[in-house]
Write an enzyme that holds these catalytic residues in place. Structure first.
Site, mmCIF file in Angstrom:
data_model
loop_
_atom_site.group_PDB
_atom_site.id
_atom_site.type_symbol
_atom_site.label_atom_id
_atom_site.label_comp_id
_atom_site.label_asym_id
_atom_site.label_seq_id
_atom_site.Cartn_x
_atom_site.Cartn_y
_atom_site.Cartn_z
ATOM 1 N N ARG A 149 0.779 -1.108 0.006
ATOM 2 C CA ARG A 149 -0.103 -0.108 0.062
ATOM 3 C C ARG A 149 0.861 1.162 -0.166
ATOM 4 O O ARG A 149 1.577 1.309 1.068
ATOM 5 C CB ARG A 149 -0.908 -0.100 1.129
ATOM 6 C CG ARG A 149 -1.656 1.328 1.525
ATOM 7 C CD ARG A 149 -2.650 1.171 2.617
ATOM 8 N NE ARG A 149 -3.895 0.483 1.572
ATOM 9 C CZ ARG A 149 -5.227 0.587 2.474
ATOM 10 N NH1 ARG A 149 -5.307 1.209 3.392
ATOM 11 N NH2 ARG A 149 -5.980 -0.120 1.585
ATOM 12 N N HIS A 208 -7.217 0.908 -6.680
ATOM 13 C CA HIS A 208 -7.355 -0.225 -5.529
ATOM 14 C C HIS A 208 -7.957 -1.330 -5.968
ATOM 15 O O HIS A 208 -9.042 -1.816 -5.805
ATOM 16 C CB HIS A 208 -8.199 0.436 -4.255
ATOM 17 C CG HIS A 208 -8.288 -0.141 -3.101
ATOM 18 N ND1 HIS A 208 -7.299 -1.147 -2.798
ATOM 19 C CD2 HIS A 208 -9.057 0.113 -1.948
ATOM 20 C CE1 HIS A 208 -7.424 -1.610 -1.542
ATOM 21 N NE2 HIS A 208 -8.430 -0.649 -0.929
ATOM 22 N N ASP A 244 -17.279 6.626 -1.635
ATOM 23 C CA ASP A 244 -16.092 6.304 -0.484
ATOM 24 C C ASP A 244 -15.803 7.681 0.071
ATOM 25 O O ASP A 244 -16.527 8.640 -0.273
ATOM 26 C CB ASP A 244 -14.905 6.210 -1.636
ATOM 27 C CG ASP A 244 -13.465 5.906 -1.146
ATOM 28 O OD1 ASP A 244 -13.368 5.878 0.100
ATOM 29 O OD2 ASP A 244 -12.556 5.999 -1.753
ATOM 30 N N CYS A 266 -16.408 1.290 0.103
ATOM 31 C CA CYS A 266 -15.102 0.177 0.534
ATOM 32 C C CYS A 266 -14.733 0.374 1.883
ATOM 33 O O CYS A 266 -14.005 -0.673 2.525
ATOM 34 C CB CYS A 266 -14.028 0.893 -0.520
ATOM 35 S SG CYS A 266 -13.908 2.476 -0.199
ATOM 36 N N GLN A 284 -9.583 -4.068 -3.652
ATOM 37 C CA GLN A 284 -11.097 -3.875 -3.151
ATOM 38 C C GLN A 284 -11.900 -4.201 -4.208
ATOM 39 O O GLN A 284 -13.060 -4.569 -3.943
ATOM 40 C CB GLN A 284 -11.067 -2.291 -2.985
ATOM 41 C CG GLN A 284 -12.276 -1.799 -2.528
ATOM 42 C CD GLN A 284 -12.720 -2.273 -1.374
ATOM 43 O OE1 GLN A 284 -12.122 -2.065 -0.378
ATOM 44 N NE2 GLN A 284 -14.119 -2.850 -1.059
ATOM 45 N N ARG A 290 -13.576 -8.973 0.959
ATOM 46 C CA ARG A 290 -12.081 -8.748 0.916
ATOM 47 C C ARG A 290 -11.256 -9.966 1.231
ATOM 48 O O ARG A 290 -10.406 -10.086 0.546
ATOM 49 C CB ARG A 290 -11.610 -7.959 1.848
ATOM 50 C CG ARG A 290 -12.188 -6.172 1.625
ATOM 51 C CD ARG A 290 -11.534 -5.630 0.428
ATOM 52 N NE ARG A 290 -10.135 -5.526 -0.015
ATOM 53 C CZ ARG A 290 -9.481 -4.450 0.529
ATOM 54 N NH1 ARG A 290 -10.083 -3.573 1.150
ATOM 55 N NH2 ARG A 290 -8.064 -4.652 0.257
HETATM 56 N N1 NVA Z 1 -10.081 6.505 -1.401
HETATM 57 C C1 NVA Z 1 -9.652 5.986 -0.019
HETATM 58 C C2 NVA Z 1 -10.014 4.548 0.109
HETATM 59 C C3 NVA Z 1 -9.675 3.886 1.254
HETATM 60 C C4 NVA Z 1 -9.678 2.245 1.275
HETATM 61 C C5 NVA Z 1 -8.376 6.527 0.323
HETATM 62 O O1 NVA Z 1 -7.366 6.327 -0.640
HETATM 63 O O2 NVA Z 1 -7.938 6.727 1.550
HETATM 64 N N1 CP Z 2 -11.025 -0.552 1.952
HETATM 65 C C1 CP Z 2 -9.967 -0.702 2.676
HETATM 66 O O1 CP Z 2 -8.802 -0.705 1.784
HETATM 67 O O2 CP Z 2 -9.776 -0.712 3.792
HETATM 68 P P1 CP Z 2 -8.600 -0.507 4.661
HETATM 69 O O3 CP Z 2 -7.994 1.064 4.368
HETATM 70 O O4 CP Z 2 -8.975 -0.779 6.132
HETATM 71 O O5 CP Z 2 -7.185 -1.447 4.315
#
Ligand code: NVA
Ligand code: CP
Length: 299
Positions: free
Chosen positions: A98, A125, A219, A259, A128, A287
């Site tokens: 990540r 992502h 989101d 998500c 997801q 997930r």
């Molecule tokens: N768009 C959000 C998704 C979190 C899973 C982010 O990037 O923070």
């Molecule tokens: N939806 C998602 O990726 O959740 P987290 O940020 O908790 O991993």
């Protein structure tokens, strides 16, 4: 060897991965193909679902997962991404990362001799989205549906556009001007959609967008890394909330997806999250099954 940085990396395997996830979830597949294998999980940002689903998923498939905070690695002290990739490839069987920047994940993949899986970047992502596709299939039976993404044209939205194009699902993005999805991904999705017959579009009026929707998806308004724009975003996105009034403008059997994490009374109300329209908790569970399918396939 195959990486998963974008939905486009697996465009010909989307249905196969969903079916694998279904078989893993139903118990049809019970073997442990990843025995004695190790997955390194590098995190430059926070996570609940991604970390836990990959770690538990790896364990359930017979392998082990290592949590690697980028702050604690030599990466944080100037070791290059290329050197990190070269070395980790000697110990591990796969890397999940990540990252703040998509280009850093591309760099990691370039120098890795093992599969690299993106667990979210600023651009996409994909992991997801496999959970989302599994959820849509469970609730709706097929992808001949209209999904409306409401809010920020961000990483999740970008991957959803490609997923819609590859599965034949219509995707409308309802967003404020200036917060549209990535231009290149949008163009690619439109091009791919011509092959499957799906309709990909952007609509700034949220009420027009949700008409005849089978799925409403949202989101957070302030993604990780956007914190400095918090107040501005909360003002700009205020009309892009999924509340019961909006849900009632879609199809009667519409499902609502998120998500997660969710910020109550910003992008979604508590009432919707806990309503009979909500598929959010099954989506979160999925997930685990989706991540297992991805690791099964790539590792
Ligand atoms: N768009 C959000 C998704 C979190 C899973 C982010 O990037 O923070
Ligand atoms: N939806 C998602 O990726 O959740 P987290 O940020 O908790 O991993």
């Amino acid at each position: 060897m195959q990486h998963l940085l974008s939905m486009s990396d697996v465009k010909d395997q989307v249905f196969e991965i969903i079916e694998l996830a279904e078989d893993l979830k139903s118990g049809k597949i019970t073997d442990k193909p990843l025995e004695a294998k190790s997955l390194g999980m590098i995190f430059e940002k926070s996570s609940t679902r991604t970390r836990v689903s990959f770690e538990v998923g790896m364990y359930q498939l017979g392998g082990q997962a290592l949590y690697l905070s980028s702050d604690d690695m030599q990466l944080g002290r100037g070791e290059t991404i290329a050197d990190t990739a070269r070395v980790l490839s000697r110990y591990l069987d796969g890397i999940m990362i990540r990252a703040k920047k998509h280009s850093n994940v591309e760099e990691l993949a370039k120098y890795s001799t093992i599969p690299v899986i993106s667990g979210l970047t600023d651009m996409e992502h994909p992991c997801q989205i496999f959970a989302d596709l599994l959820t849509i299939k469970e609730y709706k039976g097929d992808f001949n549906r209209k999904l409306v993404f409401i809010g920020d044209g961000n990483n999740v939205c970008n991957s959803l556009l490609l997923a819609g194009a590859y599965t034949g699902m219509d995707v409308t993005v309802a967003c404020p001007e200036g917060y549209e999805p990535d231009k290149d991904i949008y163009e690619l999705a439109k091009k791919e959609a011509k092959k499957t017959g799906s309709i990909i579009k952007i609509e700034h009026d949220v009420y027009t967008a949700v008409k005849d929707a089978d799925i409403l998806y949202t989101d957070v308004w302030v993604s990780m890394g956007d914190e400095e724009e918090k107040e501005e975003r909360e003002r700009i996105f205020k009309d892009y909330q999924i509340n019961m009034n909006l849900v009632n403008k879609a199809k009667e059997d519409v499902i609502v997806m998120h998500c997660l994490p969710a910020i109550r009374d910003q992008e979604i109300t508590d009432e919707v999250m806990l309503s009979s329209h909500s598929a959010i908790w099954d989506q979160a569970e999925n997930r685990l099954h989706a991540q297992k399918a991805i690791m099964y396939k790539l590792l």
